[in-house]
Scaffold this active site. Structure first.
Site, mmCIF file in Angstrom:
data_model
loop_
_atom_site.group_PDB
_atom_site.id
_atom_site.type_symbol
_atom_site.label_atom_id
_atom_site.label_comp_id
_atom_site.label_asym_id
_atom_site.label_seq_id
_atom_site.Cartn_x
_atom_site.Cartn_y
_atom_site.Cartn_z
ATOM 1 N N PHE A 41 0.835 -1.192 0.000
ATOM 2 C CA PHE A 41 0.000 0.000 0.000
ATOM 3 C C PHE A 41 0.877 1.251 0.000
ATOM 4 O O PHE A 41 1.740 1.432 0.854
ATOM 5 C CB PHE A 41 -0.904 -0.026 1.238
ATOM 6 C CG PHE A 41 -1.974 1.022 1.272
ATOM 7 C CD1 PHE A 41 -2.801 1.263 0.180
ATOM 8 C CD2 PHE A 41 -2.188 1.758 2.431
ATOM 9 C CE1 PHE A 41 -3.805 2.218 0.237
ATOM 10 C CE2 PHE A 41 -3.190 2.713 2.504
ATOM 11 C CZ PHE A 41 -4.005 2.940 1.405
ATOM 12 N N ALA A 42 0.670 2.106 -0.984
ATOM 13 C CA ALA A 42 1.491 3.304 -1.185
ATOM 14 C C ALA A 42 1.079 4.426 -0.241
ATOM 15 O O ALA A 42 -0.111 4.638 0.019
ATOM 16 C CB ALA A 42 1.361 3.787 -2.629
ATOM 17 N N THR A 43 2.064 5.164 0.234
ATOM 18 C CA THR A 43 1.794 6.326 1.078
ATOM 19 C C THR A 43 0.875 7.310 0.355
ATOM 20 O O THR A 43 -0.044 7.870 0.961
ATOM 21 C CB THR A 43 3.106 7.019 1.479
ATOM 22 O OG1 THR A 43 3.941 6.071 2.147
ATOM 23 C CG2 THR A 43 2.859 8.213 2.373
ATOM 24 N N MET A 46 -2.543 6.159 0.732
ATOM 25 C CA MET A 46 -3.030 6.327 2.099
ATOM 26 C C MET A 46 -3.500 7.767 2.306
ATOM 27 O O MET A 46 -4.566 8.006 2.878
ATOM 28 C CB MET A 46 -1.959 5.957 3.122
ATOM 29 C CG MET A 46 -2.471 6.021 4.555
ATOM 30 S SD MET A 46 -1.297 5.420 5.782
ATOM 31 C CE MET A 46 -0.126 6.762 5.785
ATOM 32 N N VAL A 47 -2.712 8.723 1.814
ATOM 33 C CA VAL A 47 -3.106 10.127 1.928
ATOM 34 C C VAL A 47 -4.431 10.356 1.200
ATOM 35 O O VAL A 47 -5.343 11.010 1.724
ATOM 36 C CB VAL A 47 -2.002 11.065 1.398
ATOM 37 C CG1 VAL A 47 -2.498 12.503 1.278
ATOM 38 C CG2 VAL A 47 -0.770 10.993 2.295
ATOM 39 N N GLY A 48 -4.556 9.809 -0.003
ATOM 40 C CA GLY A 48 -5.805 9.944 -0.752
ATOM 41 C C GLY A 48 -6.987 9.324 -0.030
ATOM 42 O O GLY A 48 -8.095 9.886 -0.009
ATOM 43 N N GLU A 51 -7.994 11.603 2.754
ATOM 44 C CA GLU A 51 -8.734 12.750 2.224
ATOM 45 C C GLU A 51 -10.161 12.346 1.864
ATOM 46 O O GLU A 51 -11.116 13.069 2.172
ATOM 47 C CB GLU A 51 -8.017 13.333 1.007
ATOM 48 C CG GLU A 51 -6.762 14.081 1.366
ATOM 49 C CD GLU A 51 -6.347 15.051 0.292
ATOM 50 O OE1 GLU A 51 -6.872 16.199 0.297
ATOM 51 O OE2 GLU A 51 -5.520 14.673 -0.541
ATOM 52 N N GLY A 70 -7.945 19.848 0.394
ATOM 53 C CA GLY A 70 -6.860 19.630 1.328
ATOM 54 C C GLY A 70 -5.815 20.713 1.177
ATOM 55 O O GLY A 70 -5.463 21.093 0.053
ATOM 56 N N HIS A 77 3.764 7.105 7.862
ATOM 57 C CA HIS A 77 3.353 5.793 7.333
ATOM 58 C C HIS A 77 4.311 4.795 7.972
ATOM 59 O O HIS A 77 5.467 4.695 7.553
ATOM 60 C CB HIS A 77 3.456 5.797 5.813
ATOM 61 C CG HIS A 77 2.800 4.622 5.170
ATOM 62 N ND1 HIS A 77 2.630 4.547 3.808
ATOM 63 C CD2 HIS A 77 2.269 3.482 5.674
ATOM 64 C CE1 HIS A 77 2.030 3.406 3.498
ATOM 65 N NE2 HIS A 77 1.808 2.745 4.628
ATOM 66 N N ARG A 121 -8.193 20.881 5.959
ATOM 67 C CA ARG A 121 -9.007 21.125 4.777
ATOM 68 C C ARG A 121 -9.657 22.498 4.908
ATOM 69 O O ARG A 121 -9.866 22.988 6.020
ATOM 70 C CB ARG A 121 -10.092 20.049 4.606
ATOM 71 C CG ARG A 121 -9.504 18.660 4.466
ATOM 72 C CD ARG A 121 -10.545 17.613 4.090
ATOM 73 N NE ARG A 121 -10.995 17.758 2.715
ATOM 74 C CZ ARG A 121 -10.291 17.406 1.635
ATOM 75 N NH1 ARG A 121 -9.078 16.910 1.770
ATOM 76 N NH2 ARG A 121 -10.774 17.554 0.436
#
Length: 139
Positions: A41-43, A46-48, A51, A70, A77, A121
């Site tokens: 799982f890509a950082t 994870m951010v997406g 959000e 954002g 992570h 946000r």
């Protein structure tokens, strides 16, 4: 904002299963540095996901023509998650300053914590926002 005002303490959780398309090598095929990275799982994903969880938490509180964007991310992570594992993102609204919203965020997989931090946000009027973007695009 709608008549139903936002309040500190608002919490929301979303769930998803990590798929191949959420892994580091799949983030952007034109970035050769990612091509031979481990398929976890890509950082960026994870951010997406965090959000998206904030967007869903806020949806009932926004008026017509309003969205949020954002403006700041400060997230660690701390653990890898393989394809096929379920993850959860939980966001909690910790402060509201006019149109600026501050969240404490957590991501967990089936084994425990994978990421945590803070996310900010801002509530926007979409029409005015896109007019500014259009002016910027026009130079």
């Amino acid at each position: 904002m709608s008549a139903k005002e936002l309040a500190v303490g608002l919490k929301h959780t979303e769930y998803m299963t990590v798929e191949e398309r959420h892994t580091v090598p799949a983030v952007e095929p034109r970035w050769p540095g990612f091509a031979d990275m481990p398929p976890v799982f890509a950082t960026a994903m994870m951010v997406g996901f965090i959000e998206q969880t904030c967007v869903e938490a806020l949806r009932p509180f926004l008026g017509e023509g309003e969205h949020t964007v954002g403006t700041h991310v400060d997230i660690s992570h701390v653990a890898a998650t393989p394809v096929g594992m379920e993850i959860a993102a939980t966001v909690e609204l910790v402060s509201v300053e006019a149109r600026t919203l501050h969240f404490r965020v957590f991501c967990l997989d089936e084994e425990g914590l994978i990421g945590e931090g803070n996310h900010q946000r801002v509530i926007i009027n979409t029409e005015r926002f896109m007019a500014r973007v259009g002016r910027k695009a026009d130079g």
